[in-house]
Design an enzyme around this catalytic site. Structure first.
Site, PDB file in Angstrom:
ATOM      1  N   GLU A 259      37.140  42.745  42.643  1.00  0.00           N
ATOM      2  CA  GLU A 259      36.227  42.531  41.515  1.00  0.00           C
ATOM      3  C   GLU A 259      36.132  43.794  40.654  1.00  0.00           C
ATOM      4  OE1 GLU A 259      31.472  41.641  40.674  1.00  0.00           O
ATOM      5  OE2 GLU A 259      32.171  42.360  42.615  1.00  0.00           O
ATOM      6  N   LYS A 327      32.726  34.254  36.501  1.00  0.00           N
ATOM      7  CA  LYS A 327      31.621  34.267  37.466  1.00  0.00           C
ATOM      8  C   LYS A 327      30.435  33.465  36.937  1.00  0.00           C
ATOM      9  CE  LYS A 327      28.941  37.481  40.340  1.00  0.00           C
ATOM     10  NZ  LYS A 327      28.680  38.893  40.640  1.00  0.00           N
ATOM     11  N   CYS A 379      32.253  37.998  44.392  1.00  0.00           N
ATOM     12  CA  CYS A 379      31.223  38.790  45.065  1.00  0.00           C
ATOM     13  C   CYS A 379      30.028  37.972  45.557  1.00  0.00           C
ATOM     14  CB  CYS A 379      30.770  39.928  44.139  1.00  0.00           C
ATOM     15  SG  CYS A 379      29.949  41.287  45.001  1.00  0.00           S
TER      16      CYS A 379
END
Length: 512
Positions: A259, A327, A379
């Site tokens: 990430e 995301k 994440c």
């Protein structure tokens, strides 16, 4: 006497954290919840609420202390402000076990089988649902995750993490009843459930595809702070990755960066991208990149998106890159602040700013790389089991999680994060590729066990040939429907049973 109970509740709450990574003493979560039930039992709903709150203080206080470290890394605030923000979060999370104890002891004050074995696990499930969804949700340290290496892990492919937590509470309460009733037969029932759960591990809900395997290379650079907006530093980071990519030994490999590996938009880095292309051509490889994309939104304001891009050959056999995933679930109070009023209040009190990240769609198609399908997450998203489930398709070969836990330094956060990621592989019966800047970088088998792992805080490359899996677990097929059905039935039964018991007591009083 109440003071002793209050102090004991903090102690048993903190013991529960020992069941999570990196300690991994899975029975501690059972003991911890058992302590909560015994200590709060028989008290008024007001006092039991205090016990639940203090249990939460012990549990979350020792479990998420690393919040202070991340706040200090991201926002340069005073020590007192950092501590205050950490305390606010712990107090907020502790309100949920407090609410659980208040509701449970308000409905059933005295010891009963219905209270401990039917109402308690179903009520906890409902309370945890609110914790997972209010203020964008923070379902960290859900009790079921502590069982990833315990006998209850076999429940995950059937009922998911919620089902493990449900069964765990029943087992803890059977031990509680054995103490409160002084009947050790309840302990036997608890051990029977544990043994039955362990026996379920012999069932394989997936099959390995021997003819569908791929070389994977995960690059861990241990860059101090990858989220750096300085262009010069960005080029330095990209050069580090270029050198490491050249070291990949096997051809036809999918190379994966973590990430925010590239902090600035790829559009500004054409020279480096061309360097990547030349390296990839020689190895016939594809490159998965986690990066922060900057752009102007519809209001003509600068905005950011935490994304995954893939650099690979197109149909014309030419290398190009494309954003494949954005995301969706942003980190609250870090990548976004829910509700404008809260944002104004926090900005005024603590004087810190949040970068204007924008969220991607909730449902996104799997990423296709070299005829393999990857269900991606970035994440924090990996802890939201329902989101991962809703984005899962039967044709998916692997789960992919890109992370950057550099903000938490040498704390327990990366290990807790990794523990939750392992549960996703177990629930859905797919290998999970977990790439992180400074660790934990690993490949997880479809049964939740660790295949290969890199040590933290090292500049290393993990190369592995892994097989895809196929098959659909009961959890992947039915989702949360079974556990919610059980929960609703249990709550309705508990309330109806209470009404019948109350009615009988009133009748006795009238006749007497």
């Amino acid at each position: 006497m109440f003071i002793v109970k209050a102090l004991s509740s903090i102690l048993v709450g903190s013991i529960g954290i020992l069941s999570f990574s990196p300690q991994n003493y899975w029975p501690c979560s059972i003991f911890s919840f058992m302590g909560l039930q015994i200590i709060s039992n028989g008290l008024s709903h007001y006092k039991s609420g205090i016990i639940g709150f203090l249990w939460g203080v012990g549990f979350f206080g020792t479990g998420i202390y690393w919040i202070y470290i991340s706040i200090h890394s991201v926002n340069i605030l005073s020590f007192s402000n950092n501590v205050l923000l950490t305390i606010i979060l712990i107090v907020y999370l502790s309100s949920y076990p407090a609410l659980f104890c208040i509701c449970l002891n308000y409905i059933y004050k005295n010891v009963s089988l219905i209270k401990f074995l039917i109402l308690s696990p179903s009520l906890w499930h409902v309370i945890e649902y609110f914790r997972e969804n209010i203020l964008t949700g923070f379902p960290w340290l859900e009790l079921g995750y502590s069982q990833i290496d315990g006998p209850l892990k076999s429940i995950a492919p059937i009922l998911g993490i919620k089902g493990i937590t449900f069964i765990l509470i029943i087992i803890a309460n059977l031990f509680s009843l054995s103490i409160l009733y002084r009947k050790y037969s309840y302990c036997i029932y608890a051990f029977i459930i544990l043994m039955f759960s362990y026996a379920l591990s012999t069932i394989s809900w997936y099959s390995e595809n021997n003819l569908r395997n791929i070389n994977i290379a995960l690059i861990q650079t241990n860059t101090p702070e990858t989220l750096n907006w300085n262009i010069k530093n960005t080029f330095n980071v990209l050069n580090i990755y270029s050198k490491l990519i050249k070291k990949i030994s096997k051809k036809n490999t999918i190379i994966i960066l973590p990430e925010s590996a590239i902090p600035n938009s790829l559009l500004n880095e054409k020279n480096i991208l061309n360097t990547f292309k030349n390296i990839l051509k020689r190895k016939n490889a594809s490159l998965v990149i986690g990066y922060i994309k900057s752009y102007y939104n519809k209001h003509k304001q600068i905005s950011f998106c935490n994304a995954i891009a893939v650099l690979q050959k197109n149909k014309n056999n030419i290398y190009n890159y494309q954003i494949e995933y954005k995301k969706h679930h942003l980190v609250p109070f870090s990548e976004n602040i829910p509700y404008k009023k809260i944002k104004k209040i926090l900005s005024y009190i603590f004087n810190f700013a949040i970068l204007p990240f924008e969220s991607g769609p909730y449902i996104q198609s799997p990423i296709k790389i070299k005829n393999f399908y990857f269900s991606a997450s970035i994440c924090y998203e990996i802890i939201f089991g329902k989101q991962i489930l809703d984005n899962f398709y039967p044709n998916v070969d692997f789960l992919l999680s890109l992370a950057n836990d550099v903000w938490f330094k040498n704390s327990s956060e990366p290990w807790q994060h990794f523990q939750m990621a392992r549960m996703r592989a177990l629930e859905l019966g797919r290998p999970l590729i977990h790439s992180s800047n400074n660790g934990i970088t690993a490949i997880i088998n479809a049964n939740g066990t660790i295949n290969t792992i890199l040590p933290q805080f090292k500049k290393l490359i993990l190369e592995k040939n892994i097989k895809s899996t196929s098959g659909v677990t009961p959890y992947a097929k039915f989702g949360l429907i079974p556990i919610w059905t059980i929960t609703i039935i249990c709550i309705i039964y508990s309330i109806n049973k209470l009404k019948i018991m109350t009615s009988k007591k009133n009748e006795k009083r009238i006749y007497s």
